[in-house]
Motif scaffolding. Structure first.
Motif, PDB file in Angstrom:
ATOM      1  N   LEU A 119     -30.804  43.587  -0.968  1.00 30.09           N
ATOM      2  CA  LEU A 119     -31.376  44.910  -1.215  1.00 30.09           C
ATOM      3  C   LEU A 119     -30.877  45.503  -2.525  1.00 30.09           C
ATOM      4  N   ARG A 120     -29.631  45.204  -2.872  1.00 25.74           N
ATOM      5  CA  ARG A 120     -29.048  45.810  -4.071  1.00 25.74           C
ATOM      6  C   ARG A 120     -29.470  45.069  -5.344  1.00 25.74           C
ATOM      7  N   LYS A 121     -29.486  43.731  -5.301  1.00 24.98           N
ATOM      8  CA  LYS A 121     -29.718  42.960  -6.518  1.00 24.98           C
ATOM      9  C   LYS A 121     -31.185  42.608  -6.722  1.00 24.98           C
ATOM     10  N   LYS A 122     -31.873  42.237  -5.647  1.00 25.72           N
ATOM     11  CA  LYS A 122     -33.237  41.756  -5.803  1.00 25.72           C
ATOM     12  C   LYS A 122     -34.263  42.871  -5.663  1.00 25.72           C
ATOM     13  N   HIS A 123     -34.135  43.644  -4.604  1.00 24.86           N
ATOM     14  CA  HIS A 123     -35.121  44.705  -4.366  1.00 24.86           C
ATOM     15  C   HIS A 123     -34.722  46.019  -5.028  1.00 24.86           C
ATOM     16  N   ARG A 124     -33.444  46.168  -5.328  1.00 21.56           N
ATOM     17  CA  ARG A 124     -32.924  47.384  -5.966  1.00 21.56           C
ATOM     18  C   ARG A 124     -33.355  48.643  -5.211  1.00 21.56           C
ATOM     19  N   SER A 125     -33.403  48.513  -3.889  1.00 21.45           N
ATOM     20  CA  SER A 125     -33.805  49.649  -3.054  1.00 21.45           C
ATOM     21  C   SER A 125     -32.629  50.323  -2.384  1.00 21.45           C
ATOM     22  N   LEU A 126     -31.430  49.760  -2.546  1.00 22.04           N
ATOM     23  CA  LEU A 126     -30.250  50.340  -1.915  1.00 22.04           C
ATOM     24  C   LEU A 126     -29.605  51.318  -2.902  1.00 22.04           C
ATOM     25  N   GLN A 127     -30.029  52.559  -2.824  1.00 21.15           N
ATOM     26  CA  GLN A 127     -29.547  53.574  -3.748  1.00 21.15           C
ATOM     27  C   GLN A 127     -28.152  54.044  -3.368  1.00 21.15           C
ATOM     28  N   GLU A 128     -27.488  54.638  -4.349  1.00 18.15           N
ATOM     29  CA  GLU A 128     -26.104  55.048  -4.115  1.00 18.15           C
ATOM     30  C   GLU A 128     -25.991  56.187  -3.116  1.00 18.15           C
TER      31      GLU A 128
END
Length: 870
Positions: A119-128
């Protein structure tokens, strides 16, 4: 292919309560049933999604686990997992919390770790601004789920590291051993690391059975009577000439007759009476291994079926339209303790159903036999002990109800009083006590926990605990002394023995002499194998079912009535690995590895150091074994299994019945799925093949006994055989439309060639396809050209006798023409050929590495080409 860091990125984990809801949350679980059950407990502020277990695995390529570059691991995501992760990513829009509610195990922690990275690296949907949380629970009930949400935590990286270490070690084992086994033992796959000890146990037991020699022995049961008005009772001869008898002390009918005459002529009197009480403690609650053992012994369930049903009971069962509930606690556990609240409920049910006298005075403290990271989990028990099995008859299917009933009975019994048995033993001797007889019996003074098990019968007629202790003890002889195999004869009249007094005189009425023959050790059943693995510390709660299923899938064992019998291919692989890889595959090494993996889970061992040490030892074994000639392997197997291989030959003669000159030897059989045969050492001049080593399950893969293999009668038959091969050729997942097959239509004047594109080191079937083509087409010349990694040069190198195409072509007296052998860079390959391959298979020009798995084999004869489509 994705590279993941072995540490978590800096993310915000929350330790604050998440119930009652604080904003919108996404909850991720393993399965759809588990998601449905949890969704029914939580409100609309929680969206529960499933990921179907681990979402990534190591890429099957060679460099997926690079130990040199600080343990760079390259992972691949399956298409189905990609779809589920995309669904999770889409659900994160406008969400405050991402909650991972996986099972409390290393695999559960690893799933969360994998999803975070994707989610963090590929989809970049895991916001801070999204808070992360890991929640664990032992049972899927509304109260347990809500309590877990109130105590979230971070991901335990020690458990993740334990999984990574285990997966990398298993990957290195399989990736390096499989090519070796395929080269040395064609048609045999290498078992996985955790499967080999179980296979070795089965094969060692089979060797014991084959080498067993039965011995005759006799038992004598004098019947004594005090007066003519008394009933005679049965005794057992235990001493003769003041010497204690063992099982084989009386070895012949002559000895038995001589002893009988001495007993008839003697007078006997009672010399000792012993009364005692034995307390049989209640059984422990179920762990994963003991549940599998009892399910196999009592219900005749395989381990995989037991785990499948247990998962269903754990994840939730639908009662009514919108009501679901989990019926048992987590089924993957080595723990034996039960929560205080559950113990209180169990004890109250015992009092209501059986009475105050049957409940244990204090809750038993159970000792865990196996050190494991899962021992902090509760034992397997019903989530609500008041849900009686009879209440679920209309809810559960037949198999599920049986397993739930077994768990319910066991949970109730573990909190009950011990069973009290009263035992009496009477010793009787002649005047000088040189002949001693013994009679014993027992009765139940207080049934205790046994009351629960009334009516439960196993295959051998009595309920047995998972530790294989018999609840219905037969008291014939003191522990350590000879026990007769017919235990039912020891169930004598307790009242009769109770009336006997010291120095009472008895005379012999008659003597029962029983002839017996010793029996070989029994093959392992599913229950006894799991118990043995648990006993020696090999395998863990989640691996037993996978191990047994893997042995069946690999065609190593045959299972009939839950009894495991190793096939010859399994015994051959076990012997090969035990001979060449004993340092990393024996029982002690495997148990030590499991112990170190537990230490990694506890944070006391560095996982990278553990893997690096294993890799060093393992690499040495692989390098040493790669230099072993295949003939050495054949000789080793022939020496080890000589009795089995040649025992059925007439008059034990190994003279070839076809040429009457050669000697029959064990050979690798490359043209058959079986892989082995008994053949003449004068091959190829003599082509005799005899069927002497195959068991019933392999008869369809072998020729008839004492027959000579016939050559193809016509080219039409050859074409039919090749056409049938096409199914296998086109089954390869990579570029299935690129495989072509050309054959002559008639006569030897036509030129033919066969063009194959197999993946040799991952698809062992391609070897047999190539060899079958060579055998049936019999081309005058064979042209070999290959493009592959350097490590696979040995398959086709001119000087290598282990190259299977080279060897079979040489045996059939064909001319062998070698083309180029190019490494993965393909720098030495002609540009025209390389461009042709790129065009044919659609490879990118800068991506020549994808050609590493391809091998081209061209078979030529003389004359013109005539194509035959298949």
């Amino acid at each position: 292919m994705t590279e993941l860091e072995t540490t978590l990125p800096s993310l915000r984990f929350t330790g604050k309560s998440l119930y009652p809801p604080v904003g919108k949350s996404v909850v991720v679980v393993e399965s759809l049933d588990k998601a449905r059950t949890i969704r029914s407990y939580l409100g609309g502020m929680y969206e529960v999604l499933s990921c179907n277990g681990l979402v990534m695995d190591l890429d099957p390529g060679q460099n997926s686990a690079s130990l040199d570059n600080d343990f760079c691991l390259f992972w691949e995501i399956s298409n189905s997992s990609q779809t589920r992760v995309k669904r999770i990513s889409a659900a994160l829009k406008g969400v405050n919390n991402l909650i991972f509610a996986f099972d409390p195990s290393p695999e559960g922690e690893t799933i969360a770790w994998q999803i975070i990275h994707i989610l963090r690296k590929k989809h970049r949907s895991l916001q801070e601004d999204i808070l992360l949380a890991r929640v664990v629970f032992n049972e899927i009930t509304e109260q347990s789920i809500k309590a877990a949400l109130q105590e979230p935590r971070e991901i335990d990286m020690n458990l993740v590291n334990s999984y990574l270490a285990k997966r990398v070690i298993d990957f290195l084992f399989g990736f390096n051993i499989s090519p070796l086994v395929l080269r040395k033992l064609p048609s045999c796959k290498s078992p996985r690391r955790f499967e080999f000890p179980a296979l070795s146990l089965l094969c060692d037991r089979e060797s014991e059975i084959n080498s067993f020699r039965s011995r005759e022995y006799w038992t004598l049961y004098p019947q004594l009577q005090r007066t003519n008005r008394d009933l005679p009772f049965r005794t057992l001869l235990t001493h003769i000439d003041s010497r204690e008898l063992n099982k084989f002390s009386v070895a012949s009918v002559e000895e038995a007759n001589e002893i009988q005459s001495r007993i008839y002529s003697a007078q006997f009197q009672v010399i000792g009476i012993t009364r005692s009480k034995i307390s049989k403690m209640s059984p422990t609650p179920y762990s994963t291994s003991t549940l599998q053992q009892d399910a196999a012994r009592i219900l005749n369930f395989s381990s995989s079926i037991t785990m499948k049903i247990a998962r269903k009971l754990y994840e939730g069962v639908k009662f009514h339209k919108n009501i679901r509930a989990g019926l048992i606690t987590c089924f993957i556990t080595d723990g034996l303790h039960i929560s205080e609240e559950a113990v209180s409920d169990i004890r109250s049910v015992i009092i209501q159903r059986y009475g105050q006298n049957f409940v244990a005075q204090s809750p038993p403290e159970n000792v865990i036999k196996v050190k494991n990271a899962l021992e902090s989990h509760e034992a397997i028990r019903p989530t609500d002990i008041r849900k009686l099995p009879s209440m679920l008859a209309g809810v559960l299917d037949k198999e599920s109800l049986k397993l739930y009933t077994l768990i319910w009975f066991r949970t109730i019994s573990c909190q009950m009083e011990p069973a009290i048995l009263e035992k009496i033993q009477v010793d009787i001797g002649n005047s000088d006590q040189s002949i001693l007889l013994r009679s014993a019996s027992s009765r139940v003074e207080f049934p205790g926990y046994r009351t629960v098990f009334t009516g439960i019968v196993t295959e051998d007629g009595q309920y047995r605990d998972s530790d294989d202790s018999n609840h219905d003890l037969a008291f014939g002889i003191e522990e350590g002394q000879y026990r007769d195999s017919d235990r039912s004869n020891h169930d004598l009249d307790f009242d009769m023995l109770s009336s006997v007094k010291r120095e009472d005189v008895f005379h012999v009425v008659q003597i029962e002499a029983g002839q017996h023959h010793s029996q070989p050790p029994q093959r392992y059943s599913v229950a006894s194998l799991v118990n043995k693995l648990d006993e020696i510390g090999i395998g863990r709660a989640a691996s037993y079912a996978q191990t047994l299923q893997g042995l069946q899938d690999g065609n190593y064992v045959k299972v009939k009535n839950c009894v495991l019998t190793p096939k010859f291919r399994g015994r051959a692989v076990s012997a090969f690995l035990s001979h060449h890889f004993s340092e990393v595959t024996d029982y002690s090494s495997t148990a030590a590895m499991e112990f170190e993996l537990d230490n990694v889970s506890a944070g006391t061992t560095n996982w990278k150091s553990l893997v690096r040490d294993y890799s060093t030892r393992f690499k040495t074994c692989c390098e040493r074994t790669s230099n072993v000639h295949i003939r050495q392997v054949e000789e080793m197997l022939q020496n080890k299994f000589a009795d089995y291989l040649f025992g059925s030959l007439p008059d034990q003669s190994r003279l070839c019945p076809s040429c009457m000159e050669g000697t029959l030897t064990f050979k690798v059989r490359r043209l058959s799925a079986a892989g082995y045969c008994i053949g003449c050492d004068q091959h190829p001049r003599c082509t005799y093949t005899g069927k002497t080593l195959y068991s019933d399950e392999e008869e369809e893969d072998t020729p008839q006994p004492n027959t000579i293999r016939e050559e193809p009668k016509s080219m039409t038959n050859s074409l039919a055989s090749i056409a049938r091969m096409n199914v296998n050729l086109h089954s390869f997942p990579i570029h299935e439309n690129t495989v072509t097959l050309s054959c002559p239509s008639s006569g030897p004047s036509k030129k033919c060639y066969v063009y194959l594109v197999p993946v040799v080191h991952t698809k062992e079937k391609s070897r047999r396809d190539v060899e079958t083509a060579l055998y049936h087409l019999r081309p005058q010349s064979v042209f070999l050209e290959c493009y592959l990694e350097p490590k696979f040069y040995s398959y086709f190198h001119e000087g290598c006798e282990q190259g299977y195409a080279f060897k079979i072509a040489k045996a059939l007296e064909m001319e062998i023409i070698f083309g180029d052998i190019c490494d993965r860079s393909l720098k030495t390959c002609e540009d025209r050929k390389l461009d042709e391959l790129r065009l044919r298979y659609g490879f990118e020009k800068d991506n020549d590495m994808e050609l590493r798995d391809m091998v081209m084999i061209w078979l030529f004869t003389t004359s013109e080409t005539c194509k035959f489509s298949v």
